[in-house]
Each structure stands twice: as C-alpha cells, then as structure tokens.
Write an enzyme that holds these catalytic residues in place. Structure first.
Site, PDB file in Angstrom:
ATOM      1  N   ARG A   1     -21.272 -13.206  13.107  1.00 55.85           N
ATOM      2  CA  ARG A   1     -20.437 -12.040  12.819  1.00 55.85           C
ATOM      3  C   ARG A   1     -18.973 -12.361  13.088  1.00 55.85           C
ATOM      4  O   ARG A   1     -18.220 -12.698  12.189  1.00 55.85           O
ATOM      5  CB  ARG A   1     -20.900 -10.830  13.642  1.00 55.85           C
ATOM      6  CG  ARG A   1     -20.414  -9.489  13.058  1.00 55.85           C
ATOM      7  CD  ARG A   1     -18.985  -9.113  13.406  1.00 55.85           C
ATOM      8  NE  ARG A   1     -18.734  -8.979  14.817  1.00 55.85           N
ATOM      9  CZ  ARG A   1     -17.567  -8.637  15.335  1.00 55.85           C
ATOM     10  NH1 ARG A   1     -16.519  -8.409  14.543  1.00 55.85           N
ATOM     11  NH2 ARG A   1     -17.399  -8.572  16.641  1.00 55.85           N
ATOM     12  N   ASP A   2     -18.586 -12.305  14.334  1.00 60.39           N
ATOM     13  CA  ASP A   2     -17.180 -12.525  14.656  1.00 60.39           C
ATOM     14  C   ASP A   2     -16.742 -13.926  14.254  1.00 60.39           C
ATOM     15  O   ASP A   2     -15.608 -14.139  13.844  1.00 60.39           O
ATOM     16  CB  ASP A   2     -16.964 -12.308  16.163  1.00 60.39           C
ATOM     17  CG  ASP A   2     -15.511 -12.027  16.497  1.00 60.39           C
ATOM     18  OD1 ASP A   2     -14.662 -12.134  15.599  1.00 60.39           O
ATOM     19  OD2 ASP A   2     -15.236 -11.708  17.656  1.00 60.39           O
TER      20      ASP A   2
ATOM     21  N   HIS B   1     -16.360  -9.927  25.983  1.00 59.37           N
ATOM     22  CA  HIS B   1     -16.132 -10.616  24.713  1.00 59.37           C
ATOM     23  C   HIS B   1     -14.710 -11.163  24.720  1.00 59.37           C
ATOM     24  O   HIS B   1     -13.745 -10.401  24.660  1.00 59.37           O
ATOM     25  CB  HIS B   1     -16.320  -9.641  23.542  1.00 59.37           C
ATOM     26  CG  HIS B   1     -16.028 -10.236  22.202  1.00 59.37           C
ATOM     27  ND1 HIS B   1     -17.009 -10.831  21.436  1.00 59.37           N
ATOM     28  CD2 HIS B   1     -14.881 -10.335  21.495  1.00 59.37           C
ATOM     29  CE1 HIS B   1     -16.463 -11.264  20.298  1.00 59.37           C
ATOM     30  NE2 HIS B   1     -15.169 -10.986  20.323  1.00 59.37           N
TER      31      HIS B   1
ATOM     32  N   HIS C   1     -11.622 -14.171  23.553  1.00 60.64           N
ATOM     33  CA  HIS C   1     -11.102 -15.140  22.597  1.00 60.64           C
ATOM     34  C   HIS C   1     -10.309 -16.198  23.369  1.00 60.64           C
ATOM     35  O   HIS C   1      -9.949 -16.001  24.526  1.00 60.64           O
ATOM     36  CB  HIS C   1     -10.249 -14.442  21.542  1.00 60.64           C
ATOM     37  CG  HIS C   1     -11.064 -13.645  20.568  1.00 60.64           C
ATOM     38  ND1 HIS C   1     -11.200 -13.976  19.244  1.00 60.64           N
ATOM     39  CD2 HIS C   1     -11.813 -12.526  20.747  1.00 60.64           C
ATOM     40  CE1 HIS C   1     -11.991 -13.103  18.642  1.00 60.64           C
ATOM     41  NE2 HIS C   1     -12.380 -12.207  19.533  1.00 60.64           N
TER      42      HIS C   1
ATOM     43  N   CYS D   1     -10.196 -11.753  14.477  1.00 65.73           N
ATOM     44  CA  CYS D   1     -10.250 -10.428  13.861  1.00 65.73           C
ATOM     45  C   CYS D   1      -9.277 -10.344  12.693  1.00 65.73           C
ATOM     46  O   CYS D   1      -8.082 -10.586  12.868  1.00 65.73           O
ATOM     47  CB  CYS D   1      -9.923  -9.351  14.901  1.00 65.73           C
ATOM     48  SG  CYS D   1      -9.885  -7.676  14.220  1.00 65.73           S
TER      49      CYS D   1
ATOM     50  N   ASN E   1     -13.008 -17.308  18.882  1.00 61.69           N
ATOM     51  CA  ASN E   1     -13.774 -16.892  20.052  1.00 61.69           C
ATOM     52  C   ASN E   1     -13.856 -18.014  21.077  1.00 61.69           C
ATOM     53  O   ASN E   1     -13.598 -19.180  20.777  1.00 61.69           O
ATOM     54  CB  ASN E   1     -15.201 -16.511  19.634  1.00 61.69           C
ATOM     55  CG  ASN E   1     -15.254 -15.253  18.818  1.00 61.69           C
ATOM     56  OD1 ASN E   1     -15.380 -14.161  19.346  1.00 61.69           O
ATOM     57  ND2 ASN E   1     -15.161 -15.398  17.506  1.00 61.69           N
TER      58      ASN E   1
END
Length: 299
Positions: free
Chosen positions: A11-12, A200, A202, A233, A242
């Site tokens: 996903r990310d 979460h 980065h 993002c 990430n």
C-alpha cells in the site's frame, strides 16, 4: 523491547511508484511475506484509482486471497463506503485514516478532519466483526500547517466517535520527527488510552529505525515498514520513503527471523525495487544482508 512488524509495501510502498505492479505479483509477494513469518501486512487502498493508480486493483488482490490470509492483512480506507466495498470483497481489517491537520485531510481525503471523525462510527459498524484501526496521519508535522500540537492528536484519540476502533496508528507522515518526539507522543497516548499503538514512520532524515525503537520503548506494540524503504504520500510534499522493513527486522530480531529468512527478505526487496526501477534505501541491502552465511547473530 518487543514489538511486531507490519509490512506496508503493497500500500504505502507502492502508491507513489510510476510503474504498476501486476495483481498476480502482489499476491505472490503477500504470500511470500506471510510464509516467511511476517505477522501483518497492509495490502491495498480504497483511494480513488484516478488519484492513486497503483491501488486500482485492491479489490482484485483481496478476492485472490484466502480468509486465513486476509486475517493478517489490512486495507487503507477513509470512508464508510470504502469499508463496505472492501468488506464485500472479503477484507476483515481496515485502517481508517484521517489527518490531525485539517489542511492535509482536505488534500488527502477531500474533507475536513471533523467530517472524517463524524463518519467513523458508520465505518466501524459496517466492518461488523472485523477490526478498524484509528489511523492519525500528520501526527507530528503537516506539509501545509507545520508542527502539529500534541494536544490535537490526543483529542482525536479520546474522541468518543473513535470508540470501537481496535488500535491507534500514529503516523510520522513526513518523516520529520525525532526519537524524543516519538517517545513523548506514544507514551502520552499510552497513558490516556488502552488500545494497542502502531507507529508508522518514514525515513526522510534517516531516523526511521531510531524513531521506531523509541516508539516501542514508549509502548507501541507494532511498527510499520516497507521493503527497500519504498513509499511516500502523494498528498504530502516532502515525504520520503517508509522505514525499511529489512532494517526494522534487523534491529528487532523477531522470533521468526533466521539468517536464511533475512537473506530472503533482502532479496525480495531488491528484486521488487529493481523491477519497479526505484532506489533501494535499505541499509540491509547494502550490508550484511547481501550474504547468506555471515550475520551478526548467526552461530
């Protein structure tokens, strides 16, 4: 210091890539990570396909997986309708995302933070027996508003409309936080709420692993990572990839990890990023992870 890893590559990790990954390859990668022992994965997003094209096949990915596999997989959602559509396809776990900063919520989701909160009870209801995480983006800094007050994040955590969510996800969306800030927010969240906390992060300033370890020390039970440090993002200018999954497991040494599995994990990341034409930011890919025989913890 113990915590679980959730891999968010599908996903990310993929949402900013210019080259699409075929559905079959996504399913193959999911099954490889689960077979290796990775306990949880984020595998897709219900964001509009025209805005985030790499996520256009999320429903197909969900339908391709068995119920036992889906029990370990999470889907990014931002509206009750997202939950309904993903649940119809078979999804069981949903990460309901809103931003602590209103301007990022408008850019990311197209509505105010207040509107996202107001819709959350309906999302929880539609999930039925499934799990819904309260995911708070821009919990530290916002690309449009700057530093986000801690009190703003804590107010969202305590908002009664978040009742029924299973976990609190605190996101360093821009990767600008430092370990002391991460420790402070996670510990203060843990003091006022008994839901498990997910961090979460980065790796914009190279502090991804350090911030994750600070989060665990403060009480987080899960940390997110992406193969090769892939990701970012599309609606947060300045956000880098990430925190690397490979680097996180090297630091955490989960029970399922062996030298052979670590080498396999590094290989998965290298192959994926090479196929996508993306840079590999994982330190593990540049160090001992390249070897199948020499590891610091090998006997």
């Amino acid at each position: 210091m113990t915590a679980a890893l959730r891999d968010v590559t599908l996903r990310d990790g993929l949402q900013l890539t210019g080259k699409p990954l075929p559905t079959a390859r996504k399913v193959e990668l999911i099954r490889s990570l689960l077979a290796m022992g990775v306990p949880a994965l984020e595998i897709g997003s219900m964001a509009r396909p025209d805005l985030v094209p790499p996520m256009a096949d999320t429903l197909d990915v969900i339908r391709a997986l068995a119920p036992a596999e889906l029990d370990k997989c999470w889907i990014w959602v931002a509206t009750p309708r997202h939950v309904s559509r993903a649940a119809e396809a078979g999804a069981r776990n949903f990460q309901y995302c809103l931003s602590a900063s209103d301007k990022h919520n408008q850019a990311n989701i197209g509505r105010s933070t207040a509107d996202s909160l107001a819709a959350l009870p309906s999302a929880v209801e539609l999930a039925g027996s499934g799990s819904v995480q309260l995911c708070i983006a821009t919990a530290f800094t916002c690309p449009f508003e700057g530093e986000v007050p801690v009190e703003r994040v804590l107010d969202i955590v305590l908002d009664h409309r978040a009742d029924g969510t299973s976990d609190v996800v605190l996101c360093d969306t821009l990767g600008q936080a430092i370990p002391s800030q991460v420790y402070d927010l996670v510990s203060r969240t843990a003091q006022i709420d008994d839901r498990p906390i997910v961090y979460h992060g980065h790796d914009t300033w190279g502090l991804g692993v350090a911030n994750s370890l600070a989060a665990i020390e403060a009480g987080a039970t899960t940390v997110d990572g992406s193969l090769g440090g892939l990701g970012g993002c599309p609606f947060a200018p300045g956000a880098a990839g990430n925190t690397s999954t490979e680097d996180l497991v090297f630091a955490l040494r989960p029970d399922w990890l062996t030298p052979a599995k670590f080498s396999e994990l590094v290989g998965l990341g290298r192959d994926l990023l090479a196929d996508l034409g993306e840079p590999n930011r994982s330190r593990s890919a540049q160090g001992a992870g390249a070897s199948t025989t020499t590891f610091p913890w090998a006997s």
